[in-house]
Design an enzyme around this catalytic site. Structure first.
Site, mmCIF file in Angstrom:
data_model
loop_
_atom_site.group_PDB
_atom_site.id
_atom_site.type_symbol
_atom_site.label_atom_id
_atom_site.label_comp_id
_atom_site.label_asym_id
_atom_site.label_seq_id
_atom_site.Cartn_x
_atom_site.Cartn_y
_atom_site.Cartn_z
ATOM 1 N N CYS A 2 0.811 -1.222 0.000
ATOM 2 C CA CYS A 2 0.000 0.000 0.000
ATOM 3 C C CYS A 2 0.843 1.269 0.000
ATOM 4 C CB CYS A 2 -0.885 0.041 1.233
ATOM 5 S SG CYS A 2 -1.889 -1.405 1.439
ATOM 6 N N ARG A 27 5.449 0.352 -5.662
ATOM 7 C CA ARG A 27 5.350 -0.468 -4.462
ATOM 8 C C ARG A 27 4.444 -1.677 -4.680
ATOM 9 N NH1 ARG A 27 6.656 2.495 0.239
ATOM 10 N NH2 ARG A 27 5.113 1.437 1.482
ATOM 11 N N TRP A 76 -2.830 -2.778 -1.660
ATOM 12 C CA TRP A 76 -2.360 -4.119 -2.010
ATOM 13 C C TRP A 76 -3.112 -5.054 -1.075
ATOM 14 C CZ3 TRP A 76 0.676 -8.060 0.330
ATOM 15 C CH2 TRP A 76 1.242 -8.976 -0.559
ATOM 16 N N ASN A 101 -1.947 1.809 5.766
ATOM 17 C CA ASN A 101 -0.992 0.826 5.247
ATOM 18 C C ASN A 101 -0.578 -0.030 6.427
ATOM 19 O OD1 ASN A 101 1.132 -0.593 4.172
ATOM 20 N ND2 ASN A 101 2.498 1.177 3.958
ATOM 21 N N GLY A 102 -0.677 -1.370 6.295
ATOM 22 C CA GLY A 102 -0.292 -2.255 7.404
ATOM 23 C C GLY A 102 -1.369 -3.292 7.638
ATOM 24 N N GLU A 484 19.114 -16.772 -7.241
ATOM 25 C CA GLU A 484 18.674 -15.438 -7.649
ATOM 26 C C GLU A 484 18.132 -15.474 -9.085
ATOM 27 O OE1 GLU A 484 17.867 -12.894 -6.257
ATOM 28 O OE2 GLU A 484 17.988 -11.286 -7.717
ATOM 29 N N LYS A 488 14.327 -14.483 -10.159
ATOM 30 C CA LYS A 488 14.015 -13.475 -11.184
ATOM 31 C C LYS A 488 13.065 -14.065 -12.213
ATOM 32 C CE LYS A 488 14.989 -10.754 -9.507
ATOM 33 N NZ LYS A 488 15.697 -10.406 -8.319
ATOM 34 N N GLU A 491 9.462 -14.698 -10.756
ATOM 35 C CA GLU A 491 8.614 -13.574 -10.354
ATOM 36 C C GLU A 491 8.132 -12.724 -11.530
ATOM 37 O OE1 GLU A 491 12.143 -10.791 -8.415
ATOM 38 O OE2 GLU A 491 10.148 -10.635 -7.598
ATOM 39 N N HIS A 507 20.326 -36.399 -5.900
ATOM 40 C CA HIS A 507 19.610 -36.739 -4.660
ATOM 41 C C HIS A 507 18.123 -36.424 -4.784
ATOM 42 C CE1 HIS A 507 23.398 -37.586 -2.750
ATOM 43 N NE2 HIS A 507 23.877 -36.437 -3.189
ATOM 44 N N LYS A 606 6.675 -4.043 -4.258
ATOM 45 C CA LYS A 606 8.091 -3.682 -4.185
ATOM 46 C C LYS A 606 8.554 -3.602 -2.743
ATOM 47 C CE LYS A 606 12.057 -2.378 -5.715
ATOM 48 N NZ LYS A 606 12.890 -3.445 -6.276
HETATM 49 O O1 M6R Z 1 13.545 -4.231 0.183
HETATM 50 P P1 M6R Z 1 14.119 -5.586 0.526
HETATM 51 O O2 M6R Z 1 15.460 -5.816 -0.078
HETATM 52 O O3 M6R Z 1 14.110 -5.839 2.017
HETATM 53 O O4 M6R Z 1 13.096 -6.615 -0.106
HETATM 54 C C1 M6R Z 1 13.237 -7.980 0.100
HETATM 55 C C2 M6R Z 1 12.426 -8.784 -0.898
HETATM 56 O O5 M6R Z 1 11.067 -8.497 -0.757
HETATM 57 C C3 M6R Z 1 12.848 -8.497 -2.342
HETATM 58 O O6 M6R Z 1 14.201 -8.715 -2.537
HETATM 59 C C4 M6R Z 1 12.055 -9.392 -3.318
HETATM 60 O O7 M6R Z 1 12.417 -10.717 -3.153
HETATM 61 C C5 M6R Z 1 12.278 -8.934 -4.759
HETATM 62 N N1 M6R Z 1 11.019 -8.795 -5.430
HETATM 63 C C6 M6R Z 1 13.088 -9.879 -5.559
HETATM 64 O O8 M6R Z 1 13.277 -9.456 -6.870
#
Ligand code: M6R
Length: 611
Positions: A2, A27, A76, A101-102, A484, A488, A491, A507, A606
């Site tokens: 949010c 966000r 959100w 927000n929260g 990583e 990527k 997501e 395994h 975000k």
């Molecule tokens: O702002 P932060 O680095 O604490 O965020 C952590 C994760 O939410 C963030 O890295 C998330 O996994 C990304 N969308 C990955 O691309």
């Protein structure tokens, strides 16, 4: 997650609030709304599902919808679907309007008691109980400011709140606990927002509310009370954020822009921290020296991509610096018992500095006896930097794309700086420090070379167009890089992707391999190469389609079912940073083919400011 904007002015605030919401779009959200107090003393509201642009269009059609005091929100969804009824602002009895927000954890019990008092609910949200509670307290207390102070005492959970009432057209009241909120100070008007970027075109002067603060904002004044109800002065900060840095420019997506910004982001994160072939002692601030001298182990805490950076750092800390390191995702760390090692430094890593789990884990770490903390963060003006003893900033510039890219590579740079600082006091030799620094300095050029692989990667991305699964393999420091790469891809392209340390294949995961599951391996030229090559053969023997990103010195050759993309040779020390680049490009190019919303992938936010 949010986003909130709100303001009070001597003229109409609608444009500023909508502009701020657009700047907060990164966000992540699924509906948007705003409410304004007009000069007839009415609270007028407009809400819509989908984009802020839709809300803006609807607002522009309604000429009545104007006001000098207003609140706006991107939601959100957590409690209740992303519908118009659940979108904020929520209004009680045409008297009080509120955005939140929260998450309110005691919303069920509050709802039950409010229903007995006769309040009627129009949404499925946890938020609606707050607006009713403020309304109820406004009847008991003299004014909106007192009513909000009383209300927050009755809430359990996390919130940033902005509230207006037609009974007090000259006041905007706000509160913060566990979710971010900043006040932007202007001439003859004041605004609030979830972060600085929303208001940067209006002002550079910001107050960062602290945990438990409640504030009353007028056109020319701000009164703040702390968690104990005492009036307090909070410092005014000058933000250095530039408004151009959040523009898209010539790029089609923020993610692509941010991938291509990495040479600059990395050199900015090194700037002022190196001298000759050494790391400057002042890098971590004046208190660091004394603290670092006592440290003999490290506990890293982070989420998502930042967690992957922490995993790479564990290999570096133990392998290069001789310092024991543990890494844990924040949401696990915060909910278990720990044996707290003496003289252990807690390092939190976060791009946003607002991730609720990471913030809570740091708080918990301090409570259970970890004495010193360092945060690696990309947002100087964030909650995490304020909660940490020491701060090491990554100077990546604002990262807007939900998929973290330049934040990750700059986190690795910052972590390598920690490795040097702690290593100097432990196993790191002068020669090794010089080699690391030399390699760090070479990174901007080497990253630019890796970016030149984009055209080749665009071609192989076609192979993923109809695939539902993918497997990423790596060994050593490149196992977290494979993780990583998988994160990527999943997501932004919605292809199910997993990463394994290549030695684990036999395994279990080998059972998945067939021509429908592409396997992506990262093959730097290091002491694990021969082992990795055997793992690659295990995949080939089972008919798996392989794509290998390889150092030319590995001798990996293209053949049927095996695509080799050569990555220019680099020292093993910085190889994880370089091998990250083609994996980011691969995810981006596959997502383009699949036509997903690259910068705002479905269901994701975000800045994850709720648990
Ligand atoms: O702002 P932060 O680095 O604490 O965020 C952590 C994760 O939410 C963030 O890295 C998330 O996994 C990304 N969308 C990955 O691309």
């Amino acid at each position: 997650m949010c986003g909130i904007t709100a303001g009070i002015s001597t003229s109409d605030v609608t444009g500023t609030l909508l502009e701020g919401l657009k700047r907060l779009e990164y966000r992540g959200y699924d509906s948007a709304g705003l409410a304004l107090l007009n000069d007839k003393g009415e609270i007028l509201r407009k809400r819509s599902t989908g984009r802020v642009a839709t809300l803006e269009e609807e607002v522009s059609k309604d000429k009545e919808l104007r006001g000098n005091v207003g609140i706006a929100h991107t939601r959100w969804a957590t409690h209740g679907k992303p519908t118009e009824n659940n979108a904020h602002p929520h209004i009680c009895n045409e008297t009080v309007g509120l955005v939140h927000n929260g998450i309110i954890e005691n919303h069920e019990s509050l709802r039950a008691s409010q229903e007995k008092l006769g309040y009627r609910f129009t949404s499925n949200t946890d938020t609606e109980v707050i607006v009713h509670q403020v309304h109820h307290n406004l009847e008991l207390y003299d004014d909106l400011f007192s009513a909000l102070q009383q209300t927050v005492k009755e809430l359990e959970g996390a919130y940033s709140l902005a509230v207006i009432s037609n009974l007090e057209p000259g006041n905007l009241v706000v509160a913060r606990q566990g979710s971010p909120l900043v006040i932007g100070l202007c001439e003859g008007e004041n605004y609030i927002a979830s972060d600085v970027s929303a208001l940067i075109s209006k002002t550079r002067n910001f107050i960062f509310l602290e945990e438990g603060d409640v504030a009353r904002i007028t056109v020319d004044d701000v009164d703040i009370v702390d968690v104990n109800g005492n009036y307090v002065e909070r410092k005014v900060h000058q933000s250095k954020l530039s408004s151009d840095s959040v523009e898209l420019g010539e790029y089609r997506h923020y993610m692509l822009k941010e991938i291509y910004e990495q040479p600059t982001a990395v050199s900015d994160t090194l700037e002022g921290r190196l001298s000759g072939n050494h790391l400057l002692a002042a890098t971590f601030g004046h208190e660091a020296d004394e603290i670092f001298n006592t440290i003999n182990s490290v506990q890293i805490i982070a989420c998502g991509t930042s967690y992957h950076a922490g995993l790479v750092a564990k290999y570096w800390l133990e392998g290069l610096a001789g310092v024991a390191a543990s890494v844990e995702v924040a949401s696990e760390f915060r909910y278990r018992s720990h044996v707290v090692p003496e003289n252990c430094l807690v390092i939190t890593i976060s791009q946003s500095g607002e991730t609720a789990d990471t913030l809570a884990a740091l708080k918990y770490a301090k409570e259970i006896g970890f004495k010193h903390s360092l945060c690696i963060c990309n947002v100087a003006e964030s909650s995490l930097t304020r909660e940490s003893d020491m701060v090491l900033l990554t100077h990546a510039g604002p990262e807007i794309g939900v998929a973290s890219t330049k934040a990750f590579t700059t986190q690795l740079i910052a972590l390598m700086q920690v490795v040097i600082a702690l290593g100097q006091r432990n196993a790191l030799t002068n020669e090794l420090e010089e080699r690391i620094v030399r390699e760090l300095r070479s990174l901007p050029v080497k990253i630019s070379e890796a970016l030149e692989l984009d055209a080749k990667i665009t071609k192989i991305a076609e192979k993923f167009a109809n695939k539902k699964h993918a497997l990423f393999l790596g060994r050593g420091t490149h196992y977290p890089i494979a993780m990583e790469g998988a994160l990527k891809l999943k997501e932004i392209s919605y292809i199910h992707a997993e990463a394994y340390p290549a030695g684990e294949l036999k395994h279990g995961p080998l059972a998945l391999i067939d021509e429908e599951v592409p396997v992506i391996a990262v093959a730097p030229n290091n002491e694990l190469l021969e082992k990795l090559k055997s793992n690659i053969q295990e995949v080939r023997a089972r008919g798996g389609e392989l794509i290998v990103f390889a150092d030319p010195g590995t001798g990996c050759k293209q053949e049927d079912g095996l695509t080799v993309i050569e990555v220019a040779p680099v020292d093993d020390i910085i190889a994880p940073i370089i091998f990250t680049i083609p994996l980011q490009l691969l995810a981006y190019r596959v997502a383009l083919i699949k036509g997903t919303d690259v910068d705002k992938p479905r269901n994701l936010a975000k800045s994850v400011t709720v648990e």
